[in-house]
Design an enzyme around this catalytic site. Structure first.
Site, PDB file in Angstrom:
ATOM      1  N   GLU A  33      17.136  62.520 -77.416  1.00 14.78           N
ATOM      2  CA  GLU A  33      16.028  63.483 -77.353  1.00 14.78           C
ATOM      3  C   GLU A  33      16.581  64.889 -77.588  1.00 14.78           C
ATOM      4  O   GLU A  33      17.787  65.145 -77.397  1.00 14.78           O
ATOM      5  CB  GLU A  33      15.358  63.379 -75.970  1.00 14.78           C
ATOM      6  CG  GLU A  33      14.206  64.340 -75.718  1.00 14.78           C
ATOM      7  CD  GLU A  33      13.101  64.251 -76.762  1.00 14.78           C
ATOM      8  OE1 GLU A  33      13.379  64.571 -77.945  1.00 14.78           O
ATOM      9  OE2 GLU A  33      11.961  63.890 -76.412  1.00 14.78           O
ATOM     10  N   HIS A  41      10.626  55.289 -77.296  1.00 11.62           N
ATOM     11  CA  HIS A  41      10.791  54.434 -76.106  1.00 11.62           C
ATOM     12  C   HIS A  41       9.495  54.376 -75.284  1.00 11.62           C
ATOM     13  O   HIS A  41       8.613  55.229 -75.418  1.00 11.62           O
ATOM     14  CB  HIS A  41      11.927  54.989 -75.235  1.00 11.62           C
ATOM     15  CG  HIS A  41      11.639  56.394 -74.784  1.00 11.62           C
ATOM     16  ND1 HIS A  41      10.835  56.686 -73.712  1.00 11.62           N
ATOM     17  CD2 HIS A  41      12.005  57.584 -75.312  1.00 11.62           C
ATOM     18  CE1 HIS A  41      10.734  57.984 -73.569  1.00 11.62           C
ATOM     19  NE2 HIS A  41      11.423  58.567 -74.544  1.00 11.62           N
ATOM     20  N   HIS A  86      13.162  59.146 -79.554  1.00 13.99           N
ATOM     21  CA  HIS A  86      12.426  59.970 -78.592  1.00 13.99           C
ATOM     22  C   HIS A  86      11.377  60.840 -79.287  1.00 13.99           C
ATOM     23  O   HIS A  86      11.417  61.014 -80.510  1.00 13.99           O
ATOM     24  CB  HIS A  86      13.425  60.862 -77.854  1.00 13.99           C
ATOM     25  CG  HIS A  86      14.492  60.062 -77.166  1.00 13.99           C
ATOM     26  ND1 HIS A  86      14.428  59.709 -75.848  1.00 13.99           N
ATOM     27  CD2 HIS A  86      15.640  59.509 -77.652  1.00 13.99           C
ATOM     28  CE1 HIS A  86      15.492  58.974 -75.532  1.00 13.99           C
ATOM     29  NE2 HIS A  86      16.237  58.853 -76.604  1.00 13.99           N
ATOM     30  N   ARG A 103      16.509  55.083 -71.429  1.00 16.04           N
ATOM     31  CA  ARG A 103      15.112  54.704 -71.689  1.00 16.04           C
ATOM     32  C   ARG A 103      14.944  54.097 -73.080  1.00 16.04           C
ATOM     33  O   ARG A 103      14.087  53.230 -73.283  1.00 16.04           O
ATOM     34  CB  ARG A 103      14.171  55.895 -71.452  1.00 16.04           C
ATOM     35  CG  ARG A 103      14.498  57.180 -72.207  1.00 16.04           C
ATOM     36  CD  ARG A 103      13.753  58.343 -71.564  1.00 16.04           C
ATOM     37  NE  ARG A 103      13.802  59.610 -72.288  1.00 16.04           N
ATOM     38  CZ  ARG A 103      14.733  60.543 -72.128  1.00 16.04           C
ATOM     39  NH1 ARG A 103      15.751  60.347 -71.306  1.00 16.04           N
ATOM     40  NH2 ARG A 103      14.653  61.689 -72.793  1.00 16.04           N
TER      41      ARG A 103
END
Ligand SMILES: O=C(O)[C@@H](CO)OP(=O)(O)O
Length: 248
Positions: free
Chosen positions: A89, A11, A184, A62
């Site tokens: 993440e 991202h 991520h 995100r």
């Protein structure tokens, strides 16, 4: 031999990344820079005629924001976007919300890097009553309580992500769809480790820059026909170096 295209993308920069804070499972949003990052990534993919047929993202804003912005740029807002917590993440445990530099100063560079980049060392766990704990977050309400992590090593991320890659994402890849995975820093390190069969020791040195499309050509067994490559290798290498040194 038929090959399939997989595009991996971290991202754009989040508001917390810009403040040098650990994000993990905290639902931080794209910064203004992060929105620009997503636009640039979309333009680069358009230039190279790399247009996704399906997008997989984590459950975190995100990554989803990056998907939305990018799909608008490449004029593919109608493609399916599938979300899974398995692409989230790495859960950064009690480090979530803390400043990287302060953590490095308090615990020393060696411990800091062990928590950040080692394969099998997880940071200290987060308390369930901490404001940054995901246990009361509605988006994980379908998960058994003991499946929701309180901290994770890269190894833990690999364990929750690789079966999803093989069984779900892999199905679309094998059907010949151009698949874009937007995730991520560490969930992508786990995926790259798996795809490229990187050793536990060598993954320590792999850093994934924000919003730099990383392309893989895979065979029917989801093995790489050639190693992954960045569309803009020079900028990606510079940005990866910045990521590596965050907190120093
Ligand atoms: O803050 C985090 O969760 C990640 C980036 O998303 O940090 P790092 O790159 O230091 O692992």
């Amino acid at each position: 031999m038929v090959t399939h295209t997989l595009i991996l993308l971290r991202h754009g920069a989040s508001d917390w990344t810009c403040k040098n804070l650990f994000n993990g499972w905290v639902d931080t949003k794209l910064s203004d820079k992060g929105r620009e990052d997503a636009i640039k990534a979309g333009k680069l993919m358009l230039e190279h005629n790399l247009l996704p047929d399906v997008v997989y993202t984590s459950c975190l804003s995100r990554a989803i924001q990056t998907a939305n912005i990018l799909l608008e740029v490449v004029d593919r807002l109608s493609v399916n976007v599938r979300h899974s917590w398995r692409l989230n993440e790495r859960h950064y445990g009690a480090l979530q919300g803390q400043n990287r530099k302060e953590v490095a100063q308090e615990y020393g560079q060696e411990k800091y890097m062990l928590w950040r980049r080692s394969y099998d060392v997880a940071p200290p766990p987060i308390d369930d009553d901490c404001e940054f704990s995901p246990v009361h977050d509605a988006r994980y309400s379908g998960l058994p309580n003991d499946t929701i992590p309180r901290t994770e090593s890269l190894k833990d991320v690999e364990a929750r992500l690789v079966p999803y890659f093989n069984d779900v994402i892999g199905k679309d890849i094998k059907h010949g769809k151009v698949v874009l995975v937007i995730a991520h820093s560490n969930s992508l390190r786990a995926l790259v480790k798996h795809i490229d069969s990187i050793d536990d020791q060598d993954i320590v040195d792999v850093n994934i820059p924000n919003a730099m499309p990383l392309i893989y050509e895979l065979n029917d067994d989801l093995r790489p026909v050639k190693s992954g490559y960045y569309l803009d290798p020079e900028t990606a290498a510079e940005a990866a170096e910045v990521v590596a040194n965050q907190g120093n």
